[in-house]
Motif scaffolding. Sequence first.
Motif, short mmCIF file in Angstrom:
data_model
loop_
_atom_site.label_atom_id
_atom_site.label_comp_id
_atom_site.label_asym_id
_atom_site.label_seq_id
_atom_site.Cartn_x
_atom_site.Cartn_y
_atom_site.Cartn_z
N UNK A 136 0.86 -0.72 0.05
CA UNK A 136 0.27 0.46 -0.43
C UNK A 136 1.40 0.91 0.11
N UNK A 137 1.94 1.45 0.99
CA UNK A 137 3.08 2.71 0.74
C UNK A 137 3.62 2.58 -0.41
N UNK A 138 4.23 1.43 -0.85
CA UNK A 138 4.90 1.80 -2.85
C UNK A 138 3.58 1.40 -4.16
N UNK A 139 2.10 1.62 -3.59
CA UNK A 139 1.22 1.62 -4.43
C UNK A 139 0.73 0.45 -5.80
N UNK A 140 1.85 -0.60 -4.97
CA UNK A 140 1.23 -1.60 -5.32
C UNK A 140 0.11 -2.29 -5.51
N UNK A 147 -6.52 -7.01 9.29
CA UNK A 147 -7.08 -6.95 11.05
C UNK A 147 -6.05 -5.45 11.44
N UNK A 148 -6.63 -4.49 12.57
CA UNK A 148 -6.39 -3.42 12.93
C UNK A 148 -5.31 -4.02 13.67
N UNK A 149 -4.17 -2.93 13.64
CA UNK A 149 -2.71 -3.54 14.38
C UNK A 149 -2.81 -1.98 15.66
N UNK A 150 -4.00 -1.51 15.41
CA UNK A 150 -3.80 -0.22 16.31
C UNK A 150 -3.05 0.89 16.18
N UNK A 151 -1.48 0.77 14.72
CA UNK A 151 -1.03 1.20 14.17
C UNK A 151 -1.38 3.10 13.51
N UNK A 152 -1.13 3.74 13.54
CA UNK A 152 -1.43 5.07 13.10
C UNK A 152 -0.73 5.99 11.59
N UNK A 153 -1.65 5.98 10.36
CA UNK A 153 -0.40 6.76 9.20
C UNK A 153 -1.41 7.21 8.73
N UNK A 154 -1.12 8.35 9.08
CA UNK A 154 -1.86 9.90 8.00
C UNK A 154 -1.61 9.76 6.69
N UNK A 155 -0.92 9.35 6.25
CA UNK A 155 -0.92 8.91 4.62
C UNK A 155 -2.06 7.74 4.06
N UNK A 156 -2.86 7.13 5.78
CA UNK A 156 -3.82 6.51 5.49
C UNK A 156 -4.90 6.04 5.21
N UNK A 270 -10.33 -1.94 6.26
CA UNK A 270 -9.76 -1.78 4.02
C UNK A 270 -9.14 -0.02 5.02
N UNK A 271 -8.00 -0.16 4.54
CA UNK A 271 -7.03 1.11 4.09
C UNK A 271 -6.58 1.55 2.73
N UNK A 272 -6.46 2.80 2.36
CA UNK A 272 -6.28 3.41 1.45
C UNK A 272 -5.93 4.54 1.27
N UNK A 273 -5.28 4.24 0.82
CA UNK A 273 -4.25 5.76 0.84
C UNK A 273 -4.64 7.34 0.05
N UNK A 274 -4.91 8.32 0.73
CA UNK A 274 -5.61 9.46 0.77
C UNK A 274 -5.24 10.54 -0.29
N UNK A 275 -5.55 10.55 -1.29
CA UNK A 275 -5.35 11.62 -2.43
C UNK A 275 -6.51 12.71 -2.61
N UNK A 276 -5.98 13.89 -3.04
CA UNK A 276 -6.46 15.12 -3.63
C UNK A 276 -7.35 15.04 -4.68
N UNK A 277 -7.63 13.89 -5.01
CA UNK A 277 -8.37 13.08 -6.06
C UNK A 277 -8.44 11.62 -6.17
N UNK A 278 -9.34 11.52 -5.81
CA UNK A 278 -10.06 9.74 -5.49
C UNK A 278 -10.04 9.26 -6.90
N UNK A 279 -8.91 8.34 -7.75
CA UNK A 279 -9.76 7.52 -8.92
C UNK A 279 -10.99 7.24 -9.51
#
Length: 307
Positions: A136-140, A147-156, A270-279
């Motif tokens: 998810x981080x590198x976009x593949x 399952x949620x591990x309680x870890x926060x990442x503002x990118x998602x 479910x997790x996805x990358x925050x975008x200015x414009x969502x495809x």
Amino acid sequence: MNPRQLKTFLAVIRHQNLTRAAAEVNLAQSSLSDQIQALEEELGVELFLRSRQGVAPTPAGAALKAYAEEILALNDEAKAAVYAAAGRSEQSIFLGTLETIAAERLAPWLSLFRRQNPGLVLKLKIGGSGELLAQLRHGSIDVAFTFDRGEQDERFATRRISIEPLVLITGRDSQVPSFESLAALSRAPFVATETGCVYRHLFDTAFAEAGVTAPPIVTEADSIATIIRLVASGAGYGLVPRIAVGPDAGRSDVVELPWPGEPPTASLVMMWRRRRVQPPTLALLLQSASEELLPLRPADARLRHAG
């Protein structure tokens, strides 16, 4: 720093081996080395330390990693926005998930989504939780289900799909004890995944939150399906998401035991990358998930209790 160089740089970071990184990005090892050298010359710093054991990022290389991921993600986001404006949106969606979730929770919904959107191609990747987050981080992948591990990442962005109960299981042919407390259960032998896996995290958390030492792990396995089979054969007890044992109330190889205390649960997200414009294709999927991907009712997935 062009995107090709950054993709090569991140491949070396992931593999810490030039040969394997070159195979991933379809380059000869000499060409890969040339790209890394050009990047180092442009920045004026060494990004990797080379040794017989492989390559490891320097502090400068470690600092570049997060920025490289963001630059490539923004590059992909810009392309998606331009293509959408031109009416040339990508018609594929890449989903990443754990095997259990794919089989027990996603299959009916994805089948419905495909029927409703016949022009879209869904590409499903199965992997471990750490692997999915890296993808998810590198976009593949576009979306990860885990399952949620309680870890926060503002990118998602994160959306909770359901709260899934964890169940204590033993083999059908095993002697079935009654654990009156978590302290008693903490002395029982268990089968679990290895440290670092999200399922192991759920296992450890269930006992840590109760202030009890986790039980001994007598066997480690690489999947929940394997754990269930090992438990059925008498290798030990298991603590697994109820969805993993399936909805068949007549299952004959394992039984559910009462949990001594407040039963543990896990958040399916479910997790996805925050975008200015969502495809547009991803926006369709997210909307469908909010409408159709509903929690299981307890009666839909319950094992027979022992006794």
